[in-house]
Design a protein around this motif. Structure first.
Motif, PDB file in Angstrom:
ATOM      1  N   GLY A 227    -108.980  60.036  43.495  1.00 14.60           N
ATOM      2  CA  GLY A 227    -108.192  59.687  44.677  1.00 14.60           C
ATOM      3  C   GLY A 227    -107.816  58.214  44.716  1.00 14.60           C
ATOM      4  O   GLY A 227    -106.755  57.840  45.218  1.00 14.60           O
ATOM      5  N   HIS A 228    -108.660  57.385  44.149  1.00 14.49           N
ATOM      6  CA  HIS A 228    -108.430  55.938  44.209  1.00 14.49           C
ATOM      7  C   HIS A 228    -107.292  55.458  43.320  1.00 14.49           C
ATOM      8  O   HIS A 228    -106.877  54.306  43.422  1.00 14.49           O
ATOM      9  N   THR A 229    -106.829  56.336  42.427  1.00 15.17           N
ATOM     10  CA  THR A 229    -105.779  55.905  41.492  1.00 15.17           C
ATOM     11  C   THR A 229    -104.588  56.860  41.477  1.00 15.17           C
ATOM     12  O   THR A 229    -103.843  56.915  40.499  1.00 15.17           O
ATOM     13  N   ALA A 230    -104.398  57.614  42.560  1.00 14.38           N
ATOM     14  CA  ALA A 230    -103.304  58.606  42.580  1.00 14.38           C
ATOM     15  C   ALA A 230    -101.953  57.909  42.441  1.00 14.38           C
ATOM     16  O   ALA A 230    -101.698  56.909  43.104  1.00 14.38           O
ATOM     17  N   PRO A 231    -101.059  58.464  41.589  1.00 16.02           N
ATOM     18  CA  PRO A 231     -99.757  57.833  41.382  1.00 16.02           C
ATOM     19  C   PRO A 231     -98.791  58.005  42.555  1.00 16.02           C
ATOM     20  O   PRO A 231     -97.724  57.388  42.540  1.00 16.02           O
ATOM     21  N   SER A 232     -99.130  58.830  43.534  1.00 14.88           N
ATOM     22  CA  SER A 232     -98.284  58.984  44.724  1.00 14.88           C
ATOM     23  C   SER A 232     -99.077  59.762  45.767  1.00 14.88           C
ATOM     24  O   SER A 232    -100.105  60.387  45.454  1.00 14.88           O
TER      25      SER A 232
ATOM     26  N   GLN B  97    -103.135  53.242  39.144  1.00 15.38           N
ATOM     27  CA  GLN B  97    -103.260  52.482  40.390  1.00 15.38           C
ATOM     28  C   GLN B  97    -102.688  53.316  41.520  1.00 15.38           C
ATOM     29  O   GLN B  97    -101.729  54.056  41.352  1.00 15.38           O
ATOM     30  N   LEU B  98    -103.323  53.180  42.659  1.00 11.71           N
ATOM     31  CA  LEU B  98    -102.948  53.989  43.821  1.00 11.71           C
ATOM     32  C   LEU B  98    -101.608  53.532  44.380  1.00 11.71           C
ATOM     33  O   LEU B  98    -101.399  52.340  44.634  1.00 11.71           O
ATOM     34  N   VAL B  99    -100.696  54.471  44.535  1.00 11.06           N
ATOM     35  CA  VAL B  99     -99.412  54.185  45.185  1.00 11.06           C
ATOM     36  C   VAL B  99     -99.416  54.892  46.537  1.00 11.06           C
ATOM     37  O   VAL B  99     -99.599  56.108  46.597  1.00 11.06           O
ATOM     38  N   THR B 100     -99.243  54.129  47.609  1.00  4.90           N
ATOM     39  CA  THR B 100     -99.480  54.688  48.947  1.00  4.90           C
ATOM     40  C   THR B 100     -98.230  54.789  49.808  1.00  4.90           C
ATOM     41  O   THR B 100     -98.291  55.271  50.927  1.00  4.90           O
ATOM     42  N   GLU B 101     -97.097  54.324  49.273  1.00  6.14           N
ATOM     43  CA  GLU B 101     -95.884  54.396  50.077  1.00  6.14           C
ATOM     44  C   GLU B 101     -95.238  55.770  49.895  1.00  6.14           C
ATOM     45  O   GLU B 101     -94.997  56.178  48.753  1.00  6.14           O
ATOM     46  N   PRO B 102     -94.976  56.491  51.007  1.00  2.81           N
ATOM     47  CA  PRO B 102     -94.387  57.823  50.849  1.00  2.81           C
ATOM     48  C   PRO B 102     -93.116  57.775  49.995  1.00  2.81           C
ATOM     49  O   PRO B 102     -92.266  56.897  50.180  1.00  2.81           O
ATOM     50  N   GLY B 103     -93.000  58.702  49.046  1.00  2.00           N
ATOM     51  CA  GLY B 103     -91.799  58.783  48.216  1.00  2.00           C
ATOM     52  C   GLY B 103     -91.817  57.898  46.987  1.00  2.00           C
ATOM     53  O   GLY B 103     -90.973  58.034  46.110  1.00  2.00           O
ATOM     54  N   LYS B 104     -92.772  56.972  46.891  1.00  4.60           N
ATOM     55  CA  LYS B 104     -92.865  56.105  45.701  1.00  4.60           C
ATOM     56  C   LYS B 104     -93.856  56.697  44.701  1.00  4.60           C
ATOM     57  O   LYS B 104     -94.809  57.355  45.095  1.00  4.60           O
ATOM     58  N   VAL B 105     -93.583  56.475  43.410  1.00  2.44           N
ATOM     59  CA  VAL B 105     -94.541  56.917  42.386  1.00  2.44           C
ATOM     60  C   VAL B 105     -94.838  55.768  41.423  1.00  2.44           C
ATOM     61  O   VAL B 105     -94.033  54.842  41.277  1.00  2.44           O
ATOM     62  N   ALA B 106     -95.981  55.874  40.744  1.00  6.20           N
ATOM     63  CA  ALA B 106     -96.373  54.866  39.747  1.00  6.20           C
ATOM     64  C   ALA B 106     -95.377  54.880  38.586  1.00  6.20           C
ATOM     65  O   ALA B 106     -94.680  55.870  38.349  1.00  6.20           O
ATOM     66  N   GLY B 107     -95.341  53.785  37.830  1.00  2.82           N
ATOM     67  CA  GLY B 107     -94.336  53.614  36.782  1.00  2.82           C
ATOM     68  C   GLY B 107     -94.496  54.503  35.569  1.00  2.82           C
ATOM     69  O   GLY B 107     -93.572  54.629  34.769  1.00  2.82           O
ATOM     70  N   TRP B 108     -95.645  55.163  35.409  1.00  2.00           N
ATOM     71  CA  TRP B 108     -95.882  55.957  34.197  1.00  2.00           C
ATOM     72  C   TRP B 108     -95.526  57.432  34.378  1.00  2.00           C
ATOM     73  O   TRP B 108     -95.687  58.238  33.475  1.00  2.00           O
TER      74      TRP B 108
END
Ligand SMILES: [Fe+2]
Ligand SMILES: [Fe+2]
Length: 474
Positions: free
Chosen positions: A132-137, A442-453
């Motif tokens: 949970g600490h590193t969810a991409p979205s 790394q955790l991405v917490t903004e709705p609709g945003k996803v991590a770069g990978w």
């Protein structure tokens, strides 16, 4: 205790009419909640998560969506609707009545099968507890928690059977299901794959693609069982399992899509350049795939197995979709199995059909796994790159069965141990692969945003859009 079972534990097994069972579950429920808080997802326990809860087995009730705090999830007990005419579908008793109680002579073997299946459910929650600490979205975070609470429900499903049909032995086994822990040195989970740590999201998607798919095949085999309550339980579990596999398949698909975007931007297929750009190169992806596929193959057991033969003969465990076979007795005929010839080569053994059930089911599983490769390779081909993702041979890196401990290359050709070791880092995730993948998490917490990978999901959950606030972190 004053627990209102109709509301606390949704069920379609008339829990309120069986006092003994109620008492047993009253005893077990606090232990389960305690396990959840100690071994379940770390943190996020006070967080509202947009979750699906089963409140009945019909199309209206099996998927009820809403914000729930995980410890308040309503873990229910659901069996698929009974079929009054259901008959034993295979083996020596083909055509006879199915069993509503456990036949005395099969008591210990059925208990063992239920315990082994049950053990995998909490195991995977334990394996995934840090993710949970590193969810991409938020979308992915929600999917992780959905999978976790449903694996918790699958544990309930097996514990219900143990409590309802196996008396005191069953209650003791139910306690042990909360006492073993994934990766524990003293008291590990029963099956190897479920002791592998899952500390990054690439592994999580591989696990849900490959290992939950093994779960699908195990559940489909048990859904054929002549022990009717087990069959009905597993039938309903399969509806939830489908989502877990979809999480894996779309997760890997989104990684492939993102990597291709980066490769196009760079106009390069150089793994180092792709990594520097923050995406996962296909070579690394292939190594993770090799690892989780081979690990999951072991879960089917040995190619030739007298246990498998007796499960089939006695009607305890069948083949997935048994009805589609013409011959439900499988007395005649053999199944060709490739085994080591002891001289560094391969030979074909003609295994009696009943003894080869594990291998037959494994073959269906492999075919099912192939479908993802076809889809992802099509995307790669369309993007104009030559690399392809492939399933390694079923002989590669096996720990169980005829190929257990026999070194081969990914194509399944036997090689020396020295040659295997020399290529290990080319074929399987290395420490530096793992460190690289970890560095992306790394955790991405903004709705609709996803991590770069990883790419955006194509669609959201329950017709919500991908940028819906699936987890309310504040
Ligand atoms: Fe499950
Ligand atoms: Fe699952």
């Amino acid at each position: 205790m004053g627990i209102d079972y109709q509301s606390r534990i949704p069920n379609n097994v008339s829990l309120d009419s069986n006092k003994t069972l109620q008492r047993a579950l009253e005893h077990w429920q606090p232990a389960f909640l305690n396990w959840w808080s100690e071994m379940g997802p770390t943190d996020f326990q006070a967080t509202d998560v947009y979750l699906r809860t089963a409140t009945s087995v019909d199309t209206k009730g099996w998927a009820t969506y809403g914000y729930v705090r995980m410890p308040e999830y309503r873990w229910g007990i659901f069996l698929a609707e009974p079929d009054a005419d259901r008959r034993v579908g295979f083996g020596d008793d083909y055509g006879k009545d199915v069993w509503q109680q456990v036949p005395g002579e099969f008591r210990s073997v059925l208990r063992r099968l239920i315990v082994t299946q049950g053990d995998t459910e909490p195991a995977s929650v334990e394996q995934q507890r840090m993710l949970g600490h590193t969810a991409p979205s938020l979308f992915d975070l929600r999917n992780l928690f959905q999978v976790n609470v449903e694996e918790g429900r699958h544990l309930w499903a097996m514990v219900y059977l143990l409590h309802a049909y196996f008396g005191r032995d069953g209650r003791e086994e139910a306690e042990q299901l909360l006492a073993r822990h994934s990766g524990s040195v003293d008291n590990p989970r029963i099956l190897g794959t479920f002791n592998e740590p899952i500390t990054d999201w690439l592994s999580f998607f591989m696990f849900t693609y490959f290992t939950d798919r093994d779960g699908k095949y195990q559940l489909k085999s048990l859904a054929e069982s002549s022990f009717d309550p087990l069959a009905r339980t597993c039938t309903f579990m399969l509806t939830e399992e489908a989502h877990h596999m979809a999480v894996g398949e779309t997760g890997i698909g989104r990684i492939v899509r993102r990597t291709l975007e980066v490769m196009k931007e760079l106009n390069s297929d150089d793994p180092d350049a792709i990594k520097r750009a923050g995406a996962i190169d296909f070579q690394t992806l292939q190594r993770y795939l090799n690892f989780w596929f081979s690990s999951s193959l072991d879960l089917f057991g040995a190619e030739s197995s007298s246990n498998a033969a007796s499960y089939f003969a006695t009607g305890i465990k069948g083949r997935p979709d048994e009805a589609k076979y013409a011959d439900h007795l499988a007395i005649d005929g053999t199944y060709d199995v490739a085994v080591p010839d002891g001289r560094g080569g391969v030979k074909i053994e003609h295994v009696p059909m009943r003894n080869a059930m594990n291998e037959a089911v494994r073959a269906s599983y492999v075919k099912d796994c192939e479908r993802g490769m076809v889809r992802w390779n099509r995307a790669i081909e369309t993007a104009g790159f030559d690399v392809r993702l492939t399933l390694p041979s079923t002989r590669f890196r096996r720990a169980i069965g005829a190929w257990g401990g026999v070194p081969t290359d990914p194509a399944g050709t036997p090689i020396s141990q020295a040659e295997f070791e020399a290529n290990r880092e080319r074929w399987l995730p290395s420490e530096s692969d793992r460190a690289f993948v970890r560095s992306l998490m790394q955790l991405v917490t903004e709705p609709g945003k996803v991590a770069g990978w990883i790419a955006q999901p194509d669609r959201g959950i329950n017709k919500q859009s991908p940028d819906y606030e699936y987890v309310r972190l504040n």
